[in-house]
Design a protein around this motif. Sequence first.
Motif, PDB file in Angstrom:
ATOM      1  N   MET A 161       0.828  -1.198   0.000  1.00 44.64           N
ATOM      2  CA  MET A 161       0.000   0.000   0.000  1.00 44.64           C
ATOM      3  C   MET A 161       0.872   1.262   0.000  1.00 44.64           C
ATOM      4  O   MET A 161       0.579   2.207  -0.713  1.00 44.64           O
ATOM      5  CB  MET A 161      -0.933  -0.040   1.215  1.00 44.64           C
ATOM      6  N   SER A 162       1.927   1.267   0.820  1.00 43.22           N
ATOM      7  CA  SER A 162       2.777   2.451   0.909  1.00 43.22           C
ATOM      8  C   SER A 162       3.477   2.744  -0.412  1.00 43.22           C
ATOM      9  O   SER A 162       3.616   3.905  -0.790  1.00 43.22           O
ATOM     10  CB  SER A 162       3.810   2.280   2.019  1.00 43.22           C
ATOM     11  N   TRP A 163       3.910   1.685  -1.102  1.00 45.67           N
ATOM     12  CA  TRP A 163       4.573   1.904  -2.389  1.00 45.67           C
ATOM     13  C   TRP A 163       3.587   2.448  -3.417  1.00 45.67           C
ATOM     14  O   TRP A 163       3.942   3.277  -4.250  1.00 45.67           O
ATOM     15  CB  TRP A 163       5.264   0.630  -2.867  1.00 45.67           C
ATOM     16  N   GLY A 164       2.346   2.003  -3.355  1.00 51.74           N
ATOM     17  CA  GLY A 164       1.315   2.541  -4.249  1.00 51.74           C
ATOM     18  C   GLY A 164       1.074   4.019  -3.982  1.00 51.74           C
ATOM     19  O   GLY A 164       0.947   4.826  -4.912  1.00 51.74           O
ATOM     20  N   LEU A 165       1.012   4.379  -2.698  1.00 52.51           N
ATOM     21  CA  LEU A 165       0.858   5.789  -2.337  1.00 52.51           C
ATOM     22  C   LEU A 165       2.060   6.611  -2.805  1.00 52.51           C
ATOM     23  O   LEU A 165       1.903   7.741  -3.275  1.00 52.51           O
ATOM     24  CB  LEU A 165       0.695   5.939  -0.821  1.00 52.51           C
ATOM     25  N   LEU A 166       3.238   6.019  -2.676  1.00 52.32           N
ATOM     26  CA  LEU A 166       4.450   6.722  -3.090  1.00 52.32           C
ATOM     27  C   LEU A 166       4.475   6.933  -4.598  1.00 52.32           C
ATOM     28  O   LEU A 166       4.832   8.020  -5.075  1.00 52.32           O
ATOM     29  CB  LEU A 166       5.681   5.940  -2.633  1.00 52.32           C
ATOM     30  N   ILE A 167       4.078   5.936  -5.357  1.00 53.13           N
ATOM     31  CA  ILE A 167       4.001   6.095  -6.815  1.00 53.13           C
ATOM     32  C   ILE A 167       2.964   7.150  -7.183  1.00 53.13           C
ATOM     33  O   ILE A 167       3.204   8.010  -8.038  1.00 53.13           O
ATOM     34  CB  ILE A 167       3.709   4.743  -7.488  1.00 53.13           C
ATOM     35  N   ALA A 168       1.823   7.120  -6.508  1.00 57.53           N
ATOM     36  CA  ALA A 168       0.794   8.140  -6.758  1.00 57.53           C
ATOM     37  C   ALA A 168       1.329   9.532  -6.433  1.00 57.53           C
ATOM     38  O   ALA A 168       1.084  10.492  -7.184  1.00 57.53           O
ATOM     39  CB  ALA A 168      -0.457   7.838  -5.926  1.00 57.53           C
ATOM     40  N   ALA A 169       2.060   9.651  -5.328  1.00 54.25           N
ATOM     41  CA  ALA A 169       2.647  10.942  -4.957  1.00 54.25           C
ATOM     42  C   ALA A 169       3.600  11.431  -6.042  1.00 54.25           C
ATOM     43  O   ALA A 169       3.599  12.611  -6.402  1.00 54.25           O
ATOM     44  CB  ALA A 169       3.393  10.825  -3.626  1.00 54.25           C
ATOM     45  N   GLY A 170       4.407  10.517  -6.589  1.00 60.28           N
ATOM     46  CA  GLY A 170       5.323  10.889  -7.664  1.00 60.28           C
ATOM     47  C   GLY A 170       4.605  11.342  -8.910  1.00 60.28           C
ATOM     48  O   GLY A 170       5.003  12.315  -9.560  1.00 60.28           O
ATOM     49  N   ILE A 171       3.522  10.672  -9.250  1.00 66.06           N
ATOM     50  CA  ILE A 171       2.737  11.061 -10.429  1.00 66.06           C
ATOM     51  C   ILE A 171       2.108  12.432 -10.227  1.00 66.06           C
ATOM     52  O   ILE A 171       2.115  13.279 -11.128  1.00 66.06           O
ATOM     53  CB  ILE A 171       1.686   9.980 -10.744  1.00 66.06           C
ATOM     54  N   VAL A 172       1.588  12.672  -9.029  1.00 63.91           N
ATOM     55  CA  VAL A 172       1.013  13.995  -8.734  1.00 63.91           C
ATOM     56  C   VAL A 172       2.116  15.047  -8.764  1.00 63.91           C
ATOM     57  O   VAL A 172       1.894  16.174  -9.232  1.00 63.91           O
ATOM     58  CB  VAL A 172       0.256  13.986  -7.390  1.00 63.91           C
ATOM     59  N   GLU A 173       3.311  14.691  -8.316  1.00 61.84           N
ATOM     60  CA  GLU A 173       4.415  15.658  -8.374  1.00 61.84           C
ATOM     61  C   GLU A 173       4.756  16.017  -9.820  1.00 61.84           C
ATOM     62  O   GLU A 173       5.074  17.173 -10.118  1.00 61.84           O
ATOM     63  CB  GLU A 173       5.667  15.117  -7.677  1.00 61.84           C
ATOM     64  N   ILE A 174       4.671  15.053 -10.716  1.00 60.94           N
ATOM     65  CA  ILE A 174       4.903  15.339 -12.133  1.00 60.94           C
ATOM     66  C   ILE A 174       3.871  16.348 -12.626  1.00 60.94           C
ATOM     67  O   ILE A 174       4.223  17.334 -13.286  1.00 60.94           O
ATOM     68  CB  ILE A 174       4.853  14.049 -12.976  1.00 60.94           C
ATOM     69  N   ALA A 175       2.615  16.109 -12.299  1.00 58.78           N
ATOM     70  CA  ALA A 175       1.560  17.051 -12.690  1.00 58.78           C
ATOM     71  C   ALA A 175       1.807  18.424 -12.076  1.00 58.78           C
ATOM     72  O   ALA A 175       1.650  19.458 -12.737  1.00 58.78           O
ATOM     73  CB  ALA A 175       0.194  16.513 -12.270  1.00 58.78           C
ATOM     74  N   TRP A 176       2.225  18.425 -10.807  1.00 57.78           N
ATOM     75  CA  TRP A 176       2.511  19.697 -10.136  1.00 57.78           C
ATOM     76  C   TRP A 176       3.623  20.458 -10.853  1.00 57.78           C
ATOM     77  O   TRP A 176       3.514  21.665 -11.078  1.00 57.78           O
ATOM     78  CB  TRP A 176       2.891  19.443  -8.676  1.00 57.78           C
ATOM     79  N   SER A 177       4.686  19.740 -11.232  1.00 57.58           N
ATOM     80  CA  SER A 177       5.804  20.421 -11.896  1.00 57.58           C
ATOM     81  C   SER A 177       5.365  21.091 -13.192  1.00 57.58           C
ATOM     82  O   SER A 177       5.863  22.160 -13.551  1.00 57.58           O
ATOM     83  CB  SER A 177       6.959  19.445 -12.163  1.00 57.58           C
ATOM     84  N   GLN A 178       4.411  20.462 -13.865  1.00 53.54           N
ATOM     85  CA  GLN A 178       3.933  21.029 -15.124  1.00 53.54           C
ATOM     86  C   GLN A 178       2.926  22.156 -14.892  1.00 53.54           C
ATOM     87  O   GLN A 178       2.642  22.937 -15.795  1.00 53.54           O
ATOM     88  CB  GLN A 178       3.298  19.928 -15.991  1.00 53.54           C
ATOM     89  N   SER A 179       2.385  22.232 -13.675  1.00 53.12           N
ATOM     90  CA  SER A 179       1.382  23.263 -13.382  1.00 53.12           C
ATOM     91  C   SER A 179       1.995  24.586 -12.940  1.00 53.12           C
ATOM     92  O   SER A 179       1.278  25.585 -12.803  1.00 53.12           O
ATOM     93  CB  SER A 179       0.420  22.768 -12.293  1.00 53.12           C
ATOM     94  N   ILE A 180       3.300  24.624 -12.748  1.00 55.73           N
ATOM     95  CA  ILE A 180       3.928  25.850 -12.245  1.00 55.73           C
ATOM     96  C   ILE A 180       3.968  26.940 -13.309  1.00 55.73           C
ATOM     97  O   ILE A 180       3.579  28.091 -13.048  1.00 55.73           O
ATOM     98  CB  ILE A 180       5.345  25.558 -11.704  1.00 55.73           C
ATOM     99  N   GLU A 181       4.442  26.621 -14.495  1.00 58.98           N
ATOM    100  CA  GLU A 181       4.606  27.638 -15.541  1.00 58.98           C
ATOM    101  C   GLU A 181       3.301  28.375 -15.886  1.00 58.98           C
ATOM    102  O   GLU A 181       3.309  29.606 -16.011  1.00 58.98           O
ATOM    103  CB  GLU A 181       5.210  27.014 -16.794  1.00 58.98           C
ATOM    104  N   PRO A 182       2.166  27.672 -16.010  1.00 59.14           N
ATOM    105  CA  PRO A 182       0.918  28.389 -16.334  1.00 59.14           C
ATOM    106  C   PRO A 182       0.464  29.397 -15.282  1.00 59.14           C
ATOM    107  O   PRO A 182      -0.412  30.220 -15.551  1.00 59.14           O
ATOM    108  CB  PRO A 182      -0.111  27.265 -16.482  1.00 59.14           C
ATOM    109  N   THR A 183       1.053  29.359 -14.081  1.00 55.27           N
ATOM    110  CA  THR A 183       0.658  30.337 -13.060  1.00 55.27           C
ATOM    111  C   THR A 183       1.162  31.739 -13.397  1.00 55.27           C
ATOM    112  O   THR A 183       0.685  32.708 -12.820  1.00 55.27           O
ATOM    113  CB  THR A 183       1.202  29.956 -11.668  1.00 55.27           C
ATOM    114  N   ASP A 184       2.133  31.805 -14.323  1.00 63.88           N
ATOM    115  CA  ASP A 184       2.738  33.088 -14.707  1.00 63.88           C
ATOM    116  C   ASP A 184       3.228  33.829 -13.461  1.00 63.88           C
ATOM    117  O   ASP A 184       2.767  34.927 -13.143  1.00 63.88           O
ATOM    118  CB  ASP A 184       1.762  33.934 -15.525  1.00 63.88           C
ATOM    119  N   ASN A 185       4.150  33.157 -12.751  1.00 71.46           N
ATOM    120  CA  ASN A 185       4.708  33.697 -11.505  1.00 71.46           C
ATOM    121  C   ASN A 185       3.633  33.920 -10.437  1.00 71.46           C
ATOM    122  O   ASN A 185       3.667  34.892  -9.691  1.00 71.46           O
ATOM    123  CB  ASN A 185       5.505  34.980 -11.751  1.00 71.46           C
TER     124      ASN A 185
END
Length: 108
Positions: free
Chosen positions: A1-25
């Motif tokens: 279960m913990s590894w599944g949560l960790l993989i999900a966290a990593g996937i959400v982090e990928i989405a987060w990294s891509q969501s920074i630029e559209p904020t326009d600072n």
Amino acid sequence: MSWGLLIAAGIVEIAWSQSIEPTDNFTRPLPTLLCLVLAAAAVYLLSRAMNTLPVGTAYAVFTGIGAVGAITLGIVVDRDPVTVGRVAALSMIVGGVILARITASDAQ
């Protein structure tokens, strides 16, 4: 279960990294809200995984997944350059994540 949560966290982090630029600072309210929600979700999932996984292992895998995903999306979507060095770095990160998983205690 913990590894599944960790993989999900990593996937959400990928989405987060891509969501920074559209904020326009962080001047655009809706993209900024999405960015903050994704960041909080990634950290929440990571913290849940850390209930049973060692902090160092969990954080290293989390950032590794995020780094590989962000670089891969940069190459595929933004046409970032593909170099021998980048491919070697990605290979080492993926290898490190796999090694961390296969050497983890079975109790986790």
